[in-house]
Design a protein around this motif. Structure first.
Motif, short mmCIF file in Angstrom:
data_model
loop_
_atom_site.label_atom_id
_atom_site.label_comp_id
_atom_site.label_asym_id
_atom_site.label_seq_id
_atom_site.Cartn_x
_atom_site.Cartn_y
_atom_site.Cartn_z
N THR A 186 0.98 -1.07 -0.03
CA THR A 186 -0.18 -0.06 -0.06
C THR A 186 1.00 1.31 -0.04
OG1 THR A 186 -0.20 0.03 2.36
CG2 THR A 186 -1.96 -1.13 1.13
N GLY A 187 0.18 2.63 0.00
CA GLY A 187 0.87 3.86 -0.18
C GLY A 187 1.01 4.49 -1.56
N ARG A 235 1.48 12.04 5.98
CA ARG A 235 1.09 10.69 5.98
C ARG A 235 1.65 10.11 7.23
NH1 ARG A 235 1.06 8.12 -0.29
NH2 ARG A 235 -0.55 9.08 -0.58
N ARG A 236 2.96 10.65 7.82
CA ARG A 236 3.65 9.98 8.86
C ARG A 236 2.42 10.43 9.99
NH1 ARG A 236 8.58 9.05 11.00
NH2 ARG A 236 9.46 9.28 9.12
N LEU A 242 -0.93 8.61 9.75
CA LEU A 242 -0.84 7.30 10.35
C LEU A 242 -0.61 6.97 11.86
CD1 LEU A 242 1.48 5.17 8.08
CD2 LEU A 242 -0.65 4.62 8.83
N ALA A 243 0.35 7.93 12.35
CA ALA A 243 0.22 7.78 13.78
C ALA A 243 -0.95 8.16 14.39
CB ALA A 243 1.42 8.90 14.31
N GLU A 293 4.61 13.03 2.59
CA GLU A 293 5.39 12.07 3.40
C GLU A 293 5.11 12.56 4.85
OE1 GLU A 293 9.34 9.75 4.26
OE2 GLU A 293 9.42 11.53 2.58
N LEU A 316 -7.11 0.93 3.06
CA LEU A 316 -5.77 0.11 2.75
C LEU A 316 -6.15 -1.10 1.65
CD1 LEU A 316 -4.10 -0.04 6.31
CD2 LEU A 316 -3.24 1.35 4.35
#
Lengths: 328, 328
Positions: free
Chosen positions: A49-50, A263-264, A267-268, A260, A138
C-alpha cells in the motif's frame, strides 16, 4: 452464494492484489463484521500500500457529498485513474442501495471495472469507524486504486478520525450551512484543504462563498490557502474545477516532502485513534460483563461511592493502571 | 491573593458546603487544573449531592446559548431558586470576560449571591470535558444550587459526554441552523428534551419551527414530545415560556420514577465516559513517552509493520490486554 465459502485467505489476498472487485467486496464485508481475517488480509497487503491518493469528503448531512463524489468520477476517470469510494455516512444515498436515480448516472460507474463503490455499515465495529475506514482504504489501495474517496458525515470533530487518513480533506457545504460556518469561525471545525459550496443555483450560495472567504482571510499566513469552489453536483457544474483544486493541493503536498510528513502524522494519529477505540470497547465489555464492576456503578447511584473513585476502581481492574484519578 | 494559600481541604469542603462563592470558585479552578485535591473534594462532598436539577444547554456556536441562559436567570430567581452556570464552550461569551455588555444585564447576576456563573477552560484536562463538567456540576450541587445550567457547544455527538449529566437537555437553534436540522433528521443528532429556536425576529424562524415540528412528528410514539419555543434572548421574549417548558419536562421526569432511572443511566454513562477519556490520556502519554512505542509507529510509517498489528502491540504494552486486534 456458493462462492463465499471458496474465499480462502490466500485467494482473497491474491484477489485483492489483482484488483478483483469480488475479492475486494468480500474483504470489506469482513472488515464490516470485525472478522479477524480482515486484519490478517490488511497485514499481508500492507507492504503493497501507499500508492493510492486518499481524498476525505466531509460535511453536514444533506449537502450532497455523495452526488459530488459521483459527479467527480468522470473527471477522475478522464485522467485514466482508477477509483475506490468508501462511504461511512449512515445518511448517505450510497447506503440506500437505490442510489441517486437518474440525476447522476452512477450506475454507469458500477459497470466500470476501474471504479469500486461501497458503503460500509460499521455499527458495533470493535475498533470504531476509524479502524473500519482505515482497513477499507488500505484494501482499496492494495487493490491498485489510484484515488480513494472516503465519505463521512460530520459537522464538528467526530468525523476527524474517519478522514484522518486523508491526504486531502474536502469540506462540502451548502447555502444554509450556517452552523458549519459558525463552527469554522469559532475554530471548532478544522480548516479543510478544499471547500465546495454545493447547490450554487441557490441565491444564497454567493453570500456563503463570501463568508467562507472572510473566515479563511482571518489566517492569511497558512502555507496552503484552501480554494473554495461553487458547485452544482446534480448538473455537474464546476466539478472539473473542483477536481483541479484537489489536484493542486496534491501537487502542493508533493513538494518539499509535505505529503510524506502528512502521511506520517496521519498514520500515527490513526493508530492512536484505533487503539483508543479498542480500549474503549474493551472497557465497555468489561463493565457490562463483570458483576463486580456493575456493583461499583450501583454504589455510585446510591451515593456511597463517588464517580471518580468508581473510575479509579474500574481503570485499575480493567487496565491495571493507577492514574491517580482518586489519589489522596 | 494571600487567601489562596489559606484554602485547606477542610476549609474548601466547609466553604463549598456553605455555598461560599470564593470556595466554589477555588474548587472549580482545581477542577480545571486536574488538581488531585479536586477529586478529594468531590469524594467528600458527593454524599451531599443529588439535590440540584441539571439543565444541559447545547447547540451550534453563535445561536445565543449564553444569552438565553442569562435571560432565563430572572425567571429562575423569581421562583426563589439559586442557580449555578458552568460553560464549557470555548466560543461562549461567558469565556470572554466582558460578557454580554448592555444587551443583557448579566452583571446584575454577578452581584446576586444566589447565582454562580463560571466558564471553564478544560484543554488538557486528564479526564476530558466529561470529567471536568461532572466535577463542576457536583460541586455546585453540593454548594446548594437548586438549578445548574451546563452550556456546551455542539452540532453533533461530541457534546453528548458534556451534557450527559443533564436531567433536561435544551437544544438551541436559530434560523439558518440547517446543518443541525439535517443532523436531527438523519438521526445523527439526538432528539433533545426541549428546543428553543432563538432569534425569533428573523423571518425564517417560523419556517425553522415548522421544520423541527415535522422532524419530531416522524416519531409520534415517544412518551415525551419535546416542546419548541421561539425565543429572542436579547429582548427576553418567551423566556418565561421556555423556563415553564423545562419545568414541564422536570415534572414529567418526576413521575413514575423516570428521573431516578435517567440519573442512574446518566451516572453510568458519565463514569464510562470519564474512564474512557482517562484511558485515552494514559495511552497518549504512554505512546509519547515510550521510545519503544515510538519505534513501533516508525515501522508502520516504513510499511514494515501494519497499523493494526501496531495497535495490538501498543494495547498489549500499555494496558496488558490482548483483544485479538491482530490475531491469526
Amino acid at each position: 452464494m456458493a462462492g463465499r465459502r471458496n474465499w480462502t485467505r490466500e485467494r482473497l489476498v491474491e484477489g485483492v492484489r489483482g484488483g478483483d472487485p469480488r475479492a475486494v467486496a468480500r474483504a470489506i464485508s469482513l472488515v464490516e463484521n470485525s472478522d479477524p481475517l480482515a486484519a490478517e488480509l490488511v497485514r499481508e497487503l500492507y507492504p503493497s500500500t501507499g500508492r493510492a491518493y486518499a481524498v476525505g469528503v466531509t460535511g453536514p448531512p444533506g449537502v450532497g457529498k455523495s452526488s459530488l463524489i459521483a459527479a467527480l468520477l468522470p473527471h477522475v476517470r478522464a485522467q485514466g485513474l482508477s477509483v475506490g469510494v468508501v462511504s461511512v455516512d449512515p445518511s448517505s444515498p450510497f447506503s440506500q442501495g437505490a442510489l441517486l436515480g437518474d440525476r447522476i448516472r452512477l450506475a454507469d460507474h458500477f459497470l466500470d471495472p476501474e471504479v469500486f463503490i461501497r458503503s460500509m455499515g460499521t455499527r458495533g465495529h470493535l475498533g470504531g469507524l476509524a479502524e473500519a475506514t482505515l482497513q477499507a482504504v488500505l484494501l482499496l489501495d492494495a487493490a491498485g486504486k489510484d484515488v480513494v474517496f472516503v465519505e463521512t458525515v460530520g459537522t464538528g470533530q467526530s468525523e476527524v478520525e474517519v478522514i484522518g487518513i486523508a491526504d486531502t480533506v474536502l469540506l462540502v457545504l451548502m447555502p444554509g450551512s450556517d452552523d458549519s460556518i459558525q463552527a469554522l469561525k469559532a475554530g471548532i471545525m478544522e480548516i479543510p484543504d478544499v471547500i465546495a459550496v454545493n447547490k450554487m443555483d441557490n441565491p444564497a450560495a454567493k453570500t456563503m462563498l463570501t463568508e467562507v472567504r472572510s473566515i479563511l482571510a482571518l489566517d492569511p499566513d497558512r502555507a496552503w490557502r484552501p480554494p473554495i469552489v461553487l458547485t452544482e453536483a446534480a448538473r455537474g457544474q464546476n466539478l472539473e474545477q473542483l477536481w483541479k483544486e484537489i489536484g493542486a493541493h496534491r501537487t502542493f503536498l508533493e513538494q518539499d516532502g509535505r505529503l510524506e510528513e502528512r502521511r506520517r502524522r496521519n498514520l500515527a494519529q490513526e493508530v492512536f485513534a484505533v487503539a483508543s477505540a479498542r480500549a474503549k470497547t474493551h472497557l465497555e465489555r468489561a463493565v457490562s460483563d463483570d458483576a463486580e464492576l456493575r456493583r461499583v456503578l450501583d454504589s455510585v447511584q446510591r451515593r456511597e461511592l463517588d464517580p471518580l473513585s468508581a473510575v479509579h476502581e474500574i481503570l485499575d481492574k480493567v487496565f491495571h493502571i493507577d492514574d491517580g484519578a482518586a489519589s489522596g
